[in-house]
Write an enzyme that holds these catalytic residues in place. Sequence first.
Site, PDB file in Angstrom:
ATOM      1  N   LYS A  69       1.959   2.258  -5.023  1.00 14.08           N
ATOM      2  CA  LYS A  69       2.551   1.711  -6.261  1.00 14.08           C
ATOM      3  C   LYS A  69       1.633   1.986  -7.448  1.00 14.08           C
ATOM      4  O   LYS A  69       2.096   2.319  -8.539  1.00 14.08           O
ATOM      5  CB  LYS A  69       2.748   0.185  -6.132  1.00 14.08           C
ATOM      6  CG  LYS A  69       3.675  -0.220  -5.006  1.00 14.08           C
ATOM      7  CD  LYS A  69       3.741  -1.726  -4.862  1.00 14.08           C
ATOM      8  CE  LYS A  69       2.467  -2.349  -4.365  1.00 14.08           C
ATOM      9  NZ  LYS A  69       2.090  -2.013  -2.986  1.00 14.08           N
TER      10      LYS A  69
ATOM     11  N   GLY B  80      -4.460  -4.250  -3.834  1.00 11.24           N
ATOM     12  CA  GLY B  80      -5.454  -3.213  -4.086  1.00 11.24           C
ATOM     13  C   GLY B  80      -4.711  -1.946  -4.448  1.00 11.24           C
ATOM     14  O   GLY B  80      -4.071  -1.341  -3.591  1.00 11.24           O
ATOM     15  N   HIS B  81      -4.717  -1.599  -5.725  1.00 14.42           N
ATOM     16  CA  HIS B  81      -3.940  -0.449  -6.199  1.00 14.42           C
ATOM     17  C   HIS B  81      -4.897   0.664  -6.622  1.00 14.42           C
ATOM     18  O   HIS B  81      -5.763   0.450  -7.457  1.00 14.42           O
ATOM     19  CB  HIS B  81      -3.044  -0.870  -7.371  1.00 14.42           C
ATOM     20  CG  HIS B  81      -2.014  -1.885  -6.969  1.00 14.42           C
ATOM     21  ND1 HIS B  81      -1.118  -2.425  -7.851  1.00 14.42           N
ATOM     22  CD2 HIS B  81      -1.733  -2.458  -5.772  1.00 14.42           C
ATOM     23  CE1 HIS B  81      -0.340  -3.278  -7.205  1.00 14.42           C
ATOM     24  NE2 HIS B  81      -0.703  -3.319  -5.947  1.00 14.42           N
TER      25      HIS B  81
ATOM     26  N   GLN C  36       1.973  -5.994  -3.316  1.00 17.85           N
ATOM     27  CA  GLN C  36       2.440  -6.093  -1.927  1.00 17.85           C
ATOM     28  C   GLN C  36       3.725  -5.259  -1.771  1.00 17.85           C
ATOM     29  O   GLN C  36       3.917  -4.329  -2.520  1.00 17.85           O
ATOM     30  CB  GLN C  36       2.671  -7.557  -1.515  1.00 17.85           C
ATOM     31  CG  GLN C  36       1.387  -8.379  -1.375  1.00 17.85           C
ATOM     32  CD  GLN C  36       0.827  -8.874  -2.691  1.00 17.85           C
ATOM     33  OE1 GLN C  36       1.518  -9.515  -3.460  1.00 17.85           O
ATOM     34  NE2 GLN C  36      -0.422  -8.596  -2.949  1.00 17.85           N
TER      35      GLN C  36
ATOM     36  N   ASP D  53       0.806  -1.230   0.000  1.00 17.48           N
ATOM     37  CA  ASP D  53       0.000   0.000   0.000  1.00 17.48           C
ATOM     38  C   ASP D  53       0.833   1.272   0.000  1.00 17.48           C
ATOM     39  O   ASP D  53       0.451   2.293   0.578  1.00 17.48           O
ATOM     40  CB  ASP D  53      -0.973   0.011   1.203  1.00 17.48           C
ATOM     41  CG  ASP D  53      -1.892  -1.191   1.189  1.00 17.48           C
ATOM     42  OD1 ASP D  53      -2.238  -1.658   0.091  1.00 17.48           O
ATOM     43  OD2 ASP D  53      -2.247  -1.672   2.279  1.00 17.48           O
TER      44      ASP D  53
ATOM     45  N   GLY E 239     -10.788  -3.400   3.759  1.00 17.06           N
ATOM     46  CA  GLY E 239     -11.394  -2.324   4.555  1.00 17.06           C
ATOM     47  C   GLY E 239     -10.866  -2.260   5.987  1.00 17.06           C
ATOM     48  O   GLY E 239     -11.308  -1.422   6.775  1.00 17.06           O
TER      49      GLY E 239
HETATM   50  P1  GDP Z   1      -0.744   0.430  -3.545  1.00 16.49           P
HETATM   51  O1  GDP Z   1      -1.326  -0.862  -3.095  1.00 16.49           O
HETATM   52  O2  GDP Z   1       0.725   0.492  -3.287  1.00 16.49           O
HETATM   53  O3  GDP Z   1      -1.050   0.768  -4.977  1.00 16.49           O
HETATM   54  O4  GDP Z   1      -1.406   1.553  -2.642  1.00 16.49           O
HETATM   55  P2  GDP Z   1      -2.961   1.684  -2.233  1.00 16.49           P
HETATM   56  O5  GDP Z   1      -3.719   2.178  -3.401  1.00 16.49           O
HETATM   57  O6  GDP Z   1      -3.450   0.433  -1.576  1.00 16.49           O
HETATM   58  O7  GDP Z   1      -2.866   2.737  -1.067  1.00 16.49           O
HETATM   59  C1  GDP Z   1      -2.409   4.028  -1.276  1.00 16.49           C
HETATM   60  C2  GDP Z   1      -3.548   5.003  -0.923  1.00 16.49           C
HETATM   61  O8  GDP Z   1      -3.039   6.290  -0.824  1.00 16.49           O
HETATM   62  C3  GDP Z   1      -4.623   5.077  -1.991  1.00 16.49           C
HETATM   63  O9  GDP Z   1      -5.859   5.352  -1.384  1.00 16.49           O
HETATM   64  C4  GDP Z   1      -4.175   6.262  -2.847  1.00 16.49           C
HETATM   65  O10 GDP Z   1      -5.240   6.901  -3.535  1.00 16.49           O
HETATM   66  C5  GDP Z   1      -3.614   7.159  -1.800  1.00 16.49           C
HETATM   67  N1  GDP Z   1      -2.510   8.016  -2.207  1.00 16.49           N
HETATM   68  C6  GDP Z   1      -1.545   7.778  -3.129  1.00 16.49           C
HETATM   69  N2  GDP Z   1      -0.617   8.755  -3.106  1.00 16.49           N
HETATM   70  C7  GDP Z   1      -1.026   9.623  -2.164  1.00 16.49           C
HETATM   71  C8  GDP Z   1      -0.467  10.829  -1.646  1.00 16.49           C
HETATM   72  O11 GDP Z   1       0.594  11.275  -2.034  1.00 16.49           O
HETATM   73  N3  GDP Z   1      -1.168  11.444  -0.646  1.00 16.49           N
HETATM   74  C9  GDP Z   1      -2.344  10.968  -0.161  1.00 16.49           C
HETATM   75  N4  GDP Z   1      -2.934  11.647   0.803  1.00 16.49           N
HETATM   76  N5  GDP Z   1      -2.876   9.827  -0.625  1.00 16.49           N
HETATM   77  C10 GDP Z   1      -2.222   9.163  -1.594  1.00 16.49           C
HETATM   78  P1  IMO Z   2      -0.866  -4.127  -2.273  1.00 21.02           P
HETATM   79  O1  IMO Z   2      -0.428  -4.653  -3.622  1.00 21.02           O
HETATM   80  C1  IMO Z   2      -0.901  -4.571   2.050  1.00 21.02           C
HETATM   81  C2  IMO Z   2      -0.806  -8.657   3.609  1.00 21.02           C
HETATM   82  C3  IMO Z   2      -2.030  -9.140   4.350  1.00 21.02           C
HETATM   83  C4  IMO Z   2      -1.391 -10.113   5.334  1.00 21.02           C
HETATM   84  C5  IMO Z   2      -0.268 -10.723   4.502  1.00 21.02           C
HETATM   85  C6  IMO Z   2      -0.629 -12.070   3.885  1.00 21.02           C
HETATM   86  O2  IMO Z   2      -2.157  -3.407  -2.302  1.00 21.02           O
HETATM   87  O3  IMO Z   2       0.238  -3.359  -1.636  1.00 21.02           O
HETATM   88  P2  IMO Z   2      -2.162 -12.774   1.833  1.00 21.02           P
HETATM   89  O4  IMO Z   2      -3.637 -12.596   1.614  1.00 21.02           O
HETATM   90  O5  IMO Z   2      -1.309 -12.179   0.777  1.00 21.02           O
HETATM   91  O6  IMO Z   2      -1.785 -14.201   2.119  1.00 21.02           O
HETATM   92  O7  IMO Z   2      -1.875 -11.972   3.224  1.00 21.02           O
HETATM   93  O8  IMO Z   2       0.018  -9.801   3.477  1.00 21.02           O
HETATM   94  N1  IMO Z   2      -1.063  -8.144   2.245  1.00 21.02           N
HETATM   95  C7  IMO Z   2      -1.044  -6.845   1.920  1.00 21.02           C
HETATM   96  N2  IMO Z   2      -0.880  -5.757   2.697  1.00 21.02           N
HETATM   97  N3  IMO Z   2      -1.022  -4.450   0.715  1.00 21.02           N
HETATM   98  C8  IMO Z   2      -1.164  -5.530  -0.075  1.00 21.02           C
HETATM   99  O9  IMO Z   2      -1.156  -5.447  -1.418  1.00 21.02           O
HETATM  100  C9  IMO Z   2      -1.217  -6.797   0.531  1.00 21.02           C
HETATM  101  N4  IMO Z   2      -1.367  -8.060   0.077  1.00 21.02           N
HETATM  102  C10 IMO Z   2      -1.261  -8.865   1.126  1.00 21.02           C
HETATM  103  O10 IMO Z   2      -2.699  -8.081   4.992  1.00 21.02           O
HETATM  104  O11 IMO Z   2      -0.789  -9.405   6.381  1.00 21.02           O
HETATM  105 MG    MG Z   3      -2.830  -1.565  -1.814  1.00 18.81          MG
END
Ligand code: GDP
Ligand code: IMO
Ligand code: MG
Length: 429
Positions: A16, A40-41, A226, A13, A304
């Site tokens: 990326k 979840g991107h 991840q 998270d 969530g």
């Molecule tokens: P990923 O899994 O690495 O692609 O990241 P996620 O999408 O799960 O989580 C990143 C969260 O931060 C998402 O809700 C993005 O919309 C949000 N986000 C990304 N860059 C920024 C930033 O620079 N500032 C803020 N406040 N939110 C950001």
């Molecule tokens: P993105 O790509 C954050 C975490 C889970 C758990 C561990 C193992 O959005 O960054 P799994 O279901 O993969 O066997 O769970 O890894 N986990 C993540 N945490 N971002 C993710 O993906 C994750 N994918 C798995 O919460 O701790």
């Molecule tokens: Mg994510």
Amino acid sequence: MPATSVIGLQWGDEAKGKVVDLLTEKHDIVIRYQGGNNAGHTVKFGGRTYKLSLLPTGILQSHVKSVIAPGVVVNPLALLKELDGLIAGGQDCSGRLMISDRAHVICPWHLLEEAAFEKLRGGEAIGTTMRGIGTCYREKAGRFHAIRIGDLVEREVFAAKVRSIVPVKQKLLDALDPEGPRLDADQIIAEYSAAADRIRPMVADTTSWLLDELEQGRRLLFEGAQGSLLDIDHGTFPYVTSSNSSGCGIHNGSGIPERAIQRMIGVAKAYTTRVGGGPFPTELLNETGEQIRKAGNEYGTVTGRPRRCGWLDTVATRYSARISGVDSIAIALLDVLSGHDELFICEAYEINGQRTRNMPSRASDFAAAKPVLRRIDGWKEDISGITRFEDLPKAAQMYVHAVSELVGRPVDLVSVGPDRSQTILIGAF
Ligand code: GDP
Ligand code: IMO
Ligand code: MG
């Protein structure tokens, strides 16, 4: 050979998705090579927010081909649901998606087994996303009951496999929980075969195709899922995912040689978050942690769940940057840190009285690690509209410099908000 990769340097998270989206414009093919719909991107532009899980982020841009490579584990029902969601939103993108026939299939018993095993672990549960990721990868390593996409799209082959696997899995599930669920082979075959009929046109030998495209000079972009600290071999085992989610997974997950990658970008949040179980040395179980969760809206995209929040840990991020050989870092969510009098960055651990900058390999040492924190002045200004580095408050600039110094890599992007436009590029991005 012009390939770029984007990986997470923390526990996932890191934003990326946003960084991949920014780079997609300069690439022809975006490739997911590990993980599955545990990812979840999030991408935001044009007033809309998109949440991608199994589909590569490149799917949102019409000039790009998106590839799900052999190292990904695919739940066909989840894949179609995600595609249908995009189609319903006006993005008919199935024509630009390719799925490797070598990728493994997540089946209903993987989800049930995972739920049963997590329950058995009790207080030591990993806190997985419950998407059957680990159980599918285990099946792949075990080989006997594994099903690949190439099997799924051959009706007879798939039906025969399901019929031979289901009785064995039912025995296992009964042993884990005699009151537990029942598997229905006919229903699984019907549901998965219907999905297979839709998926079939997208299935290909993506490895040969990608190698050909690479030789023709197409620009490849690898999208990590991840984060490096969740890597099965190099992460904080056992609280990890089941694939190589550091840069180490790109070659084995995609079939593209490592030396094809010209540029590796590591994404790190300006602080740290973690979802699920496992030690977290810089975790803030106080008002400051709560403030960061609120400001960063730190709730899991997939499940969530509230994300655990803490100070930036540069022992961990430096380790990630080094094992993956990242060239530069992108620092995201810097805006979330606005409004504090002072900030802290972890620059070393103290473990049983010993100071170290190396990531401990033993789980017990990592659990005992106390962060050694460097204090940095905070800033009060809202920085979410700033697009030039020199316009950031001096304290925010100092923070970025400190991160770069402690991680040991140059910073070439700072993100100050979720939207594409809320980005500070440093140098030629
Ligand atoms: P990923 O899994 O690495 O692609 O990241 P996620 O999408 O799960 O989580 C990143 C969260 O931060 C998402 O809700 C993005 O919309 C949000 N986000 C990304 N860059 C920024 C930033 O620079 N500032 C803020 N406040 N939110 C950001
Ligand atoms: P993105 O790509 C954050 C975490 C889970 C758990 C561990 C193992 O959005 O960054 P799994 O279901 O993969 O066997 O769970 O890894 N986990 C993540 N945490 N971002 C993710 O993906 C994750 N994918 C798995 O919460 O701790
Ligand atoms: Mg994510």
